[in-house]
Design a protein around this motif. Sequence first.
Motif, PDB file in Angstrom:
ATOM      1  N   ILE A   1       8.761  11.042 -40.885  1.00 59.72           N
ATOM      2  CA  ILE A   1       9.539  11.897 -39.992  1.00 59.72           C
ATOM      3  C   ILE A   1       9.851  13.226 -40.671  1.00 59.72           C
ATOM      4  CG2 ILE A   1      11.663  12.029 -38.621  1.00 59.72           C
ATOM      5  CD1 ILE A   1      11.685   9.066 -38.396  1.00 59.72           C
TER       6      ILE A   1
ATOM      7  N   ALA B   1      18.004   2.799 -36.993  1.00 63.21           N
ATOM      8  CA  ALA B   1      18.035   2.724 -38.454  1.00 63.21           C
ATOM      9  C   ALA B   1      19.077   1.755 -38.973  1.00 63.21           C
ATOM     10  CB  ALA B   1      18.283   4.119 -39.032  1.00 63.21           C
TER      11      ALA B   1
ATOM     12  N   PHE C   1      18.168   7.302 -33.105  1.00 68.57           N
ATOM     13  CA  PHE C   1      17.747   7.064 -34.476  1.00 68.57           C
ATOM     14  C   PHE C   1      18.832   6.365 -35.290  1.00 68.57           C
ATOM     15  CE2 PHE C   1      14.714  10.489 -33.429  1.00 68.57           C
ATOM     16  CZ  PHE C   1      13.554   9.864 -33.835  1.00 68.57           C
TER      17      PHE C   1
ATOM     18  N   ALA D   1      20.017   8.772 -41.286  1.00 69.74           N
ATOM     19  CA  ALA D   1      20.416   8.036 -40.083  1.00 69.74           C
ATOM     20  C   ALA D   1      20.894   6.635 -40.444  1.00 69.74           C
ATOM     21  CB  ALA D   1      19.246   7.961 -39.106  1.00 69.74           C
TER      22      ALA D   1
ATOM     23  N   TRP E   1      15.485   9.805 -41.963  1.00 70.36           N
ATOM     24  CA  TRP E   1      15.656   8.384 -41.663  1.00 70.36           C
ATOM     25  C   TRP E   1      16.738   7.744 -42.528  1.00 70.36           C
ATOM     26  CZ3 TRP E   1      14.149   5.599 -37.630  1.00 70.36           C
ATOM     27  CH2 TRP E   1      14.298   4.208 -37.698  1.00 70.36           C
TER      28      TRP E   1
END
Length: 345
Positions: free
Chosen positions: A44, A7, A3, A279, A276
């Motif tokens: 997410i 990202a 991730f 990340a 997210w």
Amino acid sequence: MLFFNLATLIPVALLSLAALQGGVWVVAAVVWITVMTWAMDHLIARAAARAAPGAEFPSGDRLAVALGGAHLLLLPMAVWAIGGPSGHGGWERIGLWAAFGLFFGQVGHPNAHELIHKSARWRRALGKAIYTTLLFGHHASAHVRVHHVHAATARDPNSAPAGQGFWKFAPRAWLGSFREGWRAESALRARARRPRPWWGHPYTGHIAGAAATVLLAGLILGLPGVLALLALSGHAQLQILLSDYVQHYGLRRADDNTGQPEPVGPQHSWNAPQFWSSAMMLNAPRHSDHHVNPARPFPQLRLGDDMPVLPRSLPVMAVIALWPPLWRRVMTHRLGHWRTTRPEA
């Protein structure tokens, strides 16, 4: 690390295509860094926000170095695309400025921040180079020598007191961190056993490096190149100052029995659990754990119940902070509630 890689590296690819091709790729880059990040945070949800220790890889050094190298390529590419003979139209250049500025502030800055905390000298030098090319080199000194020592006290220019709006905070933080970083580095050199030449002062590198960056942009692209560099750097610096403002707003360390501030604890930084955007920002929103454990690699940073939590993701809170009345409306109650209910350190 999957991730973290996705990202951070997908924006690198989109920005490169946007700079070279323009058109729809400019829109894609802006949308990905803004709308897509917001949407992915909700899709997410909070997955892995409270992952158990050891559930993530212990080191992200390769990604940090790769992003550092990418920055040194993306910045001249951005300056050329915005201020050079790239053939892009006016709206494309504005879109490129927005997308690259967000990337340098929300990905490049957390990565440089990670690098300046490394033990290896060359990694620290890479982090300093990122800040220097954004004309913000003094942050590499002030963050380590001042912010981590005095965070959540009145002695830290980058810790905003309750009630202070961002637009009053920003110029004081910029000038204050420059001044206090200079003093801290000079005091450290004065305590050295052997005299050191003036050109070895870190601020000599910060200032000379920034001047060289501006000069190079001017020699290659003329005044439009210099203006593009200044616009990009200003945008990135705005993101950096917003990050400091949001993550320490209103939190203060109490004095102990000797009149000195208590040790920095998890209760002295705001955190955001959204997966997210965390990340993308190399876990910078897990800010409390970073202050308690500055040398801990970003994939290992944790969240806990004894840490104050922001009501929205860090990028969203940064946007809210641009409008002080709305910011106070969102944060005054939350800050008061935290002060009365926070766990003991």
